[in-house]
Design a protein around this motif. Structure first.
Motif, PDB file in Angstrom:
ATOM      1  N   GLU A 104       0.979  -1.372   0.003  1.00  0.00           N
ATOM      2  CA  GLU A 104      -0.064   0.096   0.009  1.00  0.00           C
ATOM      3  C   GLU A 104       0.825   1.334  -0.077  1.00  0.00           C
ATOM      4  O   GLU A 104       0.525   2.454  -0.770  1.00  0.00           O
ATOM      5  N   PRO A 105       1.931   1.288   0.868  1.00  0.00           N
ATOM      6  CA  PRO A 105       2.804   2.740   0.786  1.00  0.00           C
ATOM      7  C   PRO A 105       3.444   2.966  -0.426  1.00  0.00           C
ATOM      8  O   PRO A 105       3.519   3.892  -1.310  1.00  0.00           O
ATOM      9  N   GLY A 109       2.312   5.867  -3.008  1.00  0.00           N
ATOM     10  CA  GLY A 109       3.634   6.776  -3.361  1.00  0.00           C
ATOM     11  C   GLY A 109       3.603   7.108  -5.293  1.00  0.00           C
ATOM     12  O   GLY A 109       3.865   8.182  -5.593  1.00  0.00           O
ATOM     13  N   PHE A 208      -0.928  10.965   0.648  1.00  0.00           N
ATOM     14  CA  PHE A 208      -0.113   9.820   0.647  1.00  0.00           C
ATOM     15  C   PHE A 208      -0.255   9.300   1.943  1.00  0.00           C
ATOM     16  O   PHE A 208      -0.157   8.067   1.675  1.00  0.00           O
ATOM     17  N   PHE A 209      -0.215   9.865   3.039  1.00  0.00           N
ATOM     18  CA  PHE A 209      -0.376   9.158   4.459  1.00  0.00           C
ATOM     19  C   PHE A 209      -1.786   8.416   4.464  1.00  0.00           C
ATOM     20  O   PHE A 209      -1.862   7.532   4.973  1.00  0.00           O
ATOM     21  N   SER A 212      -1.636   5.594   2.419  1.00  0.00           N
ATOM     22  CA  SER A 212      -0.996   4.435   2.877  1.00  0.00           C
ATOM     23  C   SER A 212      -1.516   3.701   3.822  1.00  0.00           C
ATOM     24  O   SER A 212      -1.224   2.511   4.171  1.00  0.00           O
ATOM     25  N   SER A 213      -2.456   4.432   4.552  1.00  0.00           N
ATOM     26  CA  SER A 213      -2.875   3.815   5.632  1.00  0.00           C
ATOM     27  C   SER A 213      -4.033   2.884   5.481  1.00  0.00           C
ATOM     28  O   SER A 213      -4.390   2.040   6.251  1.00  0.00           O
TER      29      SER A 213
END
Length: 400
Positions: A104-105, A109, A208-209, A212-213
């Motif tokens: 996922e991150p 990205g 982005f965060f 990513s979560s």
């Protein structure tokens, strides 16, 4: 009878106590009637009236404070709202990449920073034509004005207006005039260059965060609700809200891209200069219903009048753009979105007015997606389901 009364002493005692209570009650009513004058209003009836008056007053005060807070904290709230909308837009793509083994991150990205690179590249490509057009804008407007004066109906209207001005004395050009340049739309919100740069960085990294979560943030929000059954219902409702919003934003973005490409092809076919710039403008302005199409057709009319002799190309360009917009609004959107188009026309116009008044030009751009999100959330909440029905694009349904 005496034998029955002797057998039921408890019943006889109960009847005596009830008779005594009734006697005391009648006596109290008679004493209150003697003390209070006739026609006197009882204070107990004033309590519901004051409560009914106090609740709307408190609601109005809270609404005013909420709107003032939205305006005061616009530089903080606008980037957060844009980041949430971008997260809902890019969420399905992240999940699609995760099905093929991408973490996922890493997927977040690639999508976020790839989108940033794509937008920056487009701005670099379009900055040259846009700067050149802005530099020549005064001369272009002068050419358009001269060509409009050559049209006979407009010339007659202008002559009539000038004669009326001479009669009223308003055509005196010797009077000194002072022109005050109004501030820009972003300066009206208190935004400076530092605010804009900080807002863009906030949007990029917050998106982005959030991507990513994954679903962790949704699960944490659900834990705010106590109880296992209610928490499960909350998780399901948040999942449905996310799915509907993601589907709507993704389809609307694809429609906007297709509409921009079709406008670019039409203008390139007519040899209109900077056709890619106006096609991009048409695609971006598709997020602003009604007003975006009106602004784009005016710009196309100005460019074609200043570039070509006569009005044939202007009529073809503006008419073709309006035809594309008609096909998009009455054929493509109903087929692609179907019943997923959640807002009615009145709600769209009111949302453009309200969010434009609160957050300026950025509020106008994100007004419809933000109102769609509010409508979907209200539709999944029992207490605010009436608000969802009022904003929705369907009739009120009978309660089950």
């Amino acid at each position: 009878m005496r034998a029955l009364q002797a057998r039921n002493p408890a019943r006889r005692q109960k009847l005596c106590s009830l008779g005594a209570e009734q006697h005391v009650t009648d006596l109290a009513v008679q004493v209150q009637a003697l003390i209070e004058p006739q026609g006197a209003s009882r204070p107990s009836r004033l309590v519901p009236f004051t409560s009914r008056l106090l609740i709307p007053l408190l609601a109005a005060i809270l609404a005013v404070l909420g709107i003032a807070g939205l305006q005061f904290a616009s530089s903080l709230l606008v980037p957060i709202v844009v980041a949430v909308l971008l997260t809902l837009l890019l969420g399905p793509l992240v999940r699609w990449m995760c099905r093929y083994g991408v973490v996922e991150p890493v997927a977040a990205g690639i999508l976020v920073f790839g989108t940033v690179i794509l937008i920056v590249s487009a701005l670099v490509v379009l900055s040259g034509p846009a700067t050149e057009w802005l530099r020549r804008a005064p001369a272009t407007m002068h050419q358009v004005e001269n060509k409009l004066r050559a049209i006979e109906p407009l010339s007659a209207i202008q002559a009539t207006a000038m004669s009326l001005g001479h009669l009223t004395g308003s055509a005196d050009s010797s009077a000194a005039t002072i022109q005050v340049v109004p501030p820009g739309p972003l300066s009206g919100m208190g935004w400076t260059t530092a605010h804009v740069v900080g807002g863009l960085l906030t949007v990029v990294f917050l998106t982005f965060f959030l991507l990513s979560s994954g679903s962790m943030f949704r699960r944490k929000v659900a834990y705010l609700v106590p109880g296992g059954i209610q928490r499960t219902h909350m998780k399901r409702a948040l999942y449905e809200i996310e799915q509907q919003m993601s589907h709507y934003l993704l389809l609307n973005t694809l429609i906007s891209i297709g509409f921009g490409l079709a406008t670019w092809g039409l203008l390139a076919l007519l040899d209109v200069p900077n056709a890619l710039l106006w096609g991009t403008l048409a695609g971006v302005s598709n997020y602003i219903p009604y007003l975006g199409a009106a602004a784009t057709v005016v710009m196309i009319g100005i460019v074609t009048l200043a570039t070509f002799d006569g009005t044939q190309t202007t009529i073809l360009a503006c008419g073709g753009f309006l035809l594309l917009d008609l096909i998009k609004g009455h054929l493509v959107c109903p087929l692609v979105l179907g019943r997923r188009l959640p807002l009615n026309t009145v709600a769209i116009l009111l949302s453009l007015m309200f969010w434009g008044w609160v957050w300026g030009i950025m509020g106008v751009i994100i007004a419809v997606p933000l109102t769609v999100m509010i409508q979907i959330i209200c539709s999944h909440t029992e207490r605010f389901r009436g608000v969802g029905i009022v904003l929705g694009n369907w009739g009120a349904q009978r309660p089950r």
